[in-house]
Design a protein around this motif. Structure first.
Motif, mmCIF file in Angstrom:
data_model
loop_
_atom_site.group_PDB
_atom_site.id
_atom_site.type_symbol
_atom_site.label_atom_id
_atom_site.label_comp_id
_atom_site.label_asym_id
_atom_site.label_seq_id
_atom_site.Cartn_x
_atom_site.Cartn_y
_atom_site.Cartn_z
ATOM 1 N N ASP A 13 0.857 -1.272 -0.024
ATOM 2 C CA ASP A 13 0.006 -0.037 -0.204
ATOM 3 C C ASP A 13 0.774 1.362 0.010
ATOM 4 N N ARG A 14 2.108 1.282 -0.593
ATOM 5 C CA ARG A 14 2.927 2.257 -0.566
ATOM 6 C C ARG A 14 2.818 3.085 -2.209
ATOM 7 N N PRO A 15 2.365 4.230 -1.871
ATOM 8 C CA PRO A 15 2.393 5.114 -3.401
ATOM 9 C C PRO A 15 3.646 5.475 -4.008
ATOM 10 N N PRO A 263 14.485 1.067 10.664
ATOM 11 C CA PRO A 263 14.171 1.222 9.262
ATOM 12 C C PRO A 263 12.717 1.984 8.843
ATOM 13 N N PHE A 264 12.861 2.681 7.822
ATOM 14 C CA PHE A 264 11.467 3.227 7.517
ATOM 15 C C PHE A 264 10.894 2.748 6.172
ATOM 16 N N CYS A 265 10.834 1.573 5.904
ATOM 17 C CA CYS A 265 10.528 0.887 4.723
ATOM 18 C C CYS A 265 8.863 1.131 4.611
ATOM 19 N N GLY A 266 8.248 1.166 5.767
ATOM 20 C CA GLY A 266 6.672 1.268 5.894
ATOM 21 C C GLY A 266 6.074 2.183 4.903
ATOM 22 N N ASP A 267 6.669 3.458 4.693
ATOM 23 C CA ASP A 267 6.178 4.334 3.771
ATOM 24 C C ASP A 267 7.108 4.654 2.660
ATOM 25 N N CYS A 268 7.953 3.796 2.545
ATOM 26 C CA CYS A 268 8.865 4.202 1.313
ATOM 27 C C CYS A 268 8.226 4.232 0.011
ATOM 28 N N SER A 269 8.289 5.409 -0.546
ATOM 29 C CA SER A 269 7.596 5.581 -1.892
ATOM 30 C C SER A 269 8.620 6.020 -3.053
ATOM 31 N N ARG A 270 10.089 5.268 -2.894
ATOM 32 C CA ARG A 270 10.820 5.635 -3.802
ATOM 33 C C ARG A 270 11.244 4.357 -4.867
ATOM 34 N N ALA A 271 11.262 4.944 -6.147
ATOM 35 C CA ALA A 271 11.844 4.386 -7.205
ATOM 36 C C ALA A 271 13.020 4.756 -7.605
ATOM 37 N N ARG A 272 14.034 3.924 -8.376
ATOM 38 C CA ARG A 272 15.183 4.560 -8.797
ATOM 39 C C ARG A 272 15.417 4.131 -10.151
ATOM 40 N N ILE A 273 15.837 5.015 -10.860
ATOM 41 C CA ILE A 273 16.705 4.538 -12.258
ATOM 42 C C ILE A 273 17.957 4.760 -12.184
ATOM 43 N N THR A 281 13.430 -1.003 -7.350
ATOM 44 C CA THR A 281 12.458 -0.577 -6.363
ATOM 45 C C THR A 281 12.771 -0.737 -4.962
ATOM 46 N N CYS A 282 14.265 -0.695 -4.935
ATOM 47 C CA CYS A 282 14.751 -0.520 -3.639
ATOM 48 C C CYS A 282 16.225 -0.448 -3.629
ATOM 49 N N LEU A 283 16.851 0.400 -2.582
ATOM 50 C CA LEU A 283 18.242 0.657 -2.665
ATOM 51 C C LEU A 283 18.878 -0.600 -2.280
ATOM 52 N N PHE A 284 18.481 -1.566 -1.802
ATOM 53 C CA PHE A 284 19.185 -2.935 -1.672
ATOM 54 C C PHE A 284 18.623 -3.850 -2.540
ATOM 55 N N SER A 285 18.215 -3.358 -3.744
ATOM 56 C CA SER A 285 17.883 -4.707 -4.833
ATOM 57 C C SER A 285 19.061 -5.254 -5.281
ATOM 58 N N ALA A 314 3.706 -4.835 -7.999
ATOM 59 C CA ALA A 314 4.249 -6.102 -7.669
ATOM 60 C C ALA A 314 5.415 -6.188 -6.637
ATOM 61 N N ARG A 315 5.466 -4.708 -6.316
ATOM 62 C CA ARG A 315 6.527 -4.378 -5.399
ATOM 63 C C ARG A 315 6.251 -4.744 -3.991
ATOM 64 N N ALA A 316 7.067 -5.406 -3.322
ATOM 65 C CA ALA A 316 6.976 -5.469 -1.827
ATOM 66 C C ALA A 316 8.235 -5.426 -1.160
ATOM 67 N N ASP A 317 9.318 -4.568 -1.540
ATOM 68 C CA ASP A 317 10.585 -4.622 -1.021
ATOM 69 C C ASP A 317 10.568 -4.063 0.530
ATOM 70 N N ARG A 318 11.410 -4.505 1.578
ATOM 71 C CA ARG A 318 11.349 -3.764 2.717
ATOM 72 C C ARG A 318 12.523 -4.556 3.326
ATOM 73 N N PHE A 319 13.629 -4.133 2.677
ATOM 74 C CA PHE A 319 14.908 -4.921 3.140
ATOM 75 C C PHE A 319 15.546 -4.333 4.428
ATOM 76 N N SER A 320 15.310 -3.250 4.510
ATOM 77 C CA SER A 320 15.911 -2.725 5.964
ATOM 78 C C SER A 320 15.188 -3.514 7.060
ATOM 79 N N GLU A 321 13.907 -3.803 6.795
ATOM 80 C CA GLU A 321 12.988 -4.541 8.044
ATOM 81 C C GLU A 321 13.531 -5.807 7.992
HETATM 82 S S1 SF4 Z 1 15.371 -0.454 2.205
HETATM 83 FE FE1 SF4 Z 1 14.438 -0.365 0.400
HETATM 84 S S2 SF4 Z 1 12.166 -0.322 0.963
HETATM 85 FE FE2 SF4 Z 1 13.188 -0.218 2.703
HETATM 86 S S3 SF4 Z 1 13.441 2.306 2.963
HETATM 87 FE FE3 SF4 Z 1 15.191 1.427 1.645
HETATM 88 S S4 SF4 Z 1 14.633 1.602 -0.332
HETATM 89 FE FE4 SF4 Z 1 12.723 1.791 0.866
#
Ligand code: SF4
Length: 340
Positions: A13-15, A263-273, A281-285, A314-321
C-alpha cells in the motif's frame, strides 16, 4: 498525453511518489563506503557513454513517472556534477509539469563552479555529502585527498546562488568519523543548513560493511543533546527518510537517517533509475528492469507506463526491515550505480 493514474500503490500500500535518477556511475571521489578504490580502481569498467541514458530519455521517463504519481525527483550518481551539461538536464526536468520538488545530491567537489548554473536552470534543493571537517579524516574517507575547504566553498557559492536549507549528509562510521559529529553540528548551527547524520549502510557488496561499525542514531542524538539540547520535530511529509530535531536554542535543525536501527520501509515511496536505465524498487535491490532497451526499441509512452505500473504494483521490498533474514549470497547493486 498520459493521464495521471491515481492510487498506484505497491503490495504494501505504498504510493509511487519519489523518483531518484542516477545520471552517471562515475565519481571523482573513492569514498570507502561507496566506491572503495580496491574495487573501483584504474581497471574498473564504467558505463560507456552510449550505455548511459541521454538527457532526452531521462526527461521522457521522468514525464511518464510523473503521470504515475511521482512529484519529487532527485538527481544522483555516482557524482551527478561529473556529468557534462547536467544543468541542461536539470532544466529539462524543471520544465516537467507535476515535479514540485527537484533536488540533487553532490559530493560538492564541483559545486562552486556549478551552483549558479543549477539554480538558473531551475534546481530547487541541494544535498551535499560531507563526512568530516577534519582534513585528514575527510581525505581518508574520500580517498582522493580532496580539500574539505573546496566543498565548504561550494556550499557558500550555492548559498549565494539562492539555495537555502542545504542538506549536509554525513555517513557516520564508528572509529572513523564518529568523533566529528559534534564539530559538524557546531559548524552548521545557525547557518540555516541541516546536517543529517546517516547510519552507515550495507549498500552494495563491496564496502566491507560490519554491524559493529554502525553508530546508532540514538547514540548520535545523545552525543548532540549533551552539548546542544534537541527537541523532536514532526515531519509534515509522508515517506521522509530523516527524523528531524531542532535545537532548543533556535539555532536550526538536524536530522538522523536510521536505516539500520529504525528502518522506514513502511512508507517508502521511492523508485530508482540507474544511469544505464535499469529500474530498481529498493536501494538494496539485486536486480531490476531494463527500461533503456524498451525506450530504444521504440516502446510507446503507454507501453512504458504499463511496464512501470506493473513493476510497482508487484513491489514488496522492505529490505531494511528484513535485513537479518537477507540472503548473504544475493549480490546487491552498488550505491554508485543505483544512486543513494
Ligand atoms: S530498504 Fe528499500 S524499501 Fe526499505 S526504505 Fe530503503 S529503499 Fe525503501
Amino acid at each position: 498525453m498520459l493521464k495521471g493514474s491515481p492510487g498506484l500503490i505497491d503490495l504494501l500500500d505504498r504510493p509511487l511518489r519519489d523518483l531518484r535518477i542516477s545520471v552517471t556511475d562515475r565519481c571523482n571521489f573513492r569514498c570507502t563506503y561507496c566506491m572503495p578504490r580496491e574495487v573501483f580502481g584504474a581497471d574498473h569498467v564504467f558505463l560507456r557513454s552510449d550505455e548511459v541514458l541521454t538527457h532526452d530519455e531521462i526527461a521522457r521517463l521522468a514525464t511518464i513517472f510523473v503521470s504515475l504519481g511521482v512529484h519529487k525527483v532527485r538527481i544522483t550518481g555516482g557524482e551527478p556534477l561529473a556529468r557534462p551539461g547536467v544543468e541542461g538536464l536539470v532544466g529539462a526536468l524543471a520544465g516537467i509539469e507535476g515535479i514540485d520538488d527537484l533536488a540533487l545530491t553532490t559530493n560538492g567537489a564541483r559545486l562552486a563552479r556549478k551552483a549558479e548554473l543549477l539554480r538558473e536552470h531551475g534546481l530547487h534543493r541541494l544535498t551535499v555529502s560531507l563526512d568530516s571537517l577534519d582534513q585528514a579524516v575527510f581525505s581518508a574517507i574520500n580517498d582522493v585527498g580532496f580539500p574539505v575547504g573546496r566543498v565548504l566553498e561550494g556550499i557558500k557559492r550555492a548559498e549565494r546562488a539562492g539555495f537555502e536549507s542545504i542538506k549536509i549528509n554525513m555517513v557516520v562510521r564508528r572509529g572513523l568519523n564518529d568523533h566529528d559529529v559534534v564539530p559538524m553540528a557546531k559548524y552548521f548551527r545557525g547557518s540555516g543548513h541541516v546536517v543529517r547524520f546517516i547510519e552507515y549502510m550495507d549498500v552494495g557488496a563491496t564496502n566491507g560493511w560490519k554491524r559493529e561499525d554502525v553508530v546508532p542514531s540514538e547514540e548520535i542524538l545523545r552525543a548532540l543533546d549533551a552539548v546542544y539540547r534537541l527537541v523532536p520535530v514532526d515531519s509534515p511529509h509522508q515517506g521522509e527518510v530523516a527524523r528531524r530535531y531542532r535545537y532548543a536554542d533556535g539555532a536550526g535543525e538536524i536530522g538522523v537517517i536510521s536505516s539500520i536501527t529504525q528502518p522506514f520501509c513502511g512508507d517508502c515511496s521511492r523508485a530508482r533509475i540507474a544511469a544505464n536505465g535499469v529500474l530498481y524498487t529498493c536501494l538494496f535491490s539485486s536486480s531490476g528492469l531494463d527500461l533503456r532497451s524498451l525506450v530504444r526499441s521504440g516502446a510507446s509512452d503507454a507501453e512504458l507506463a504499463a511496464t512501470i505500473r506493473s513493476v510497482w504494483a508487484a513491489r514488496a521490498d522492505r529490505f531494511s526491515e528484513q535485513r537479518s533474514a537477507a540472503d548473504p549470497t544475493r549480490r546487491r547493486v552498488e550505491m554508485s550505480v543505483i544512486g543513494g
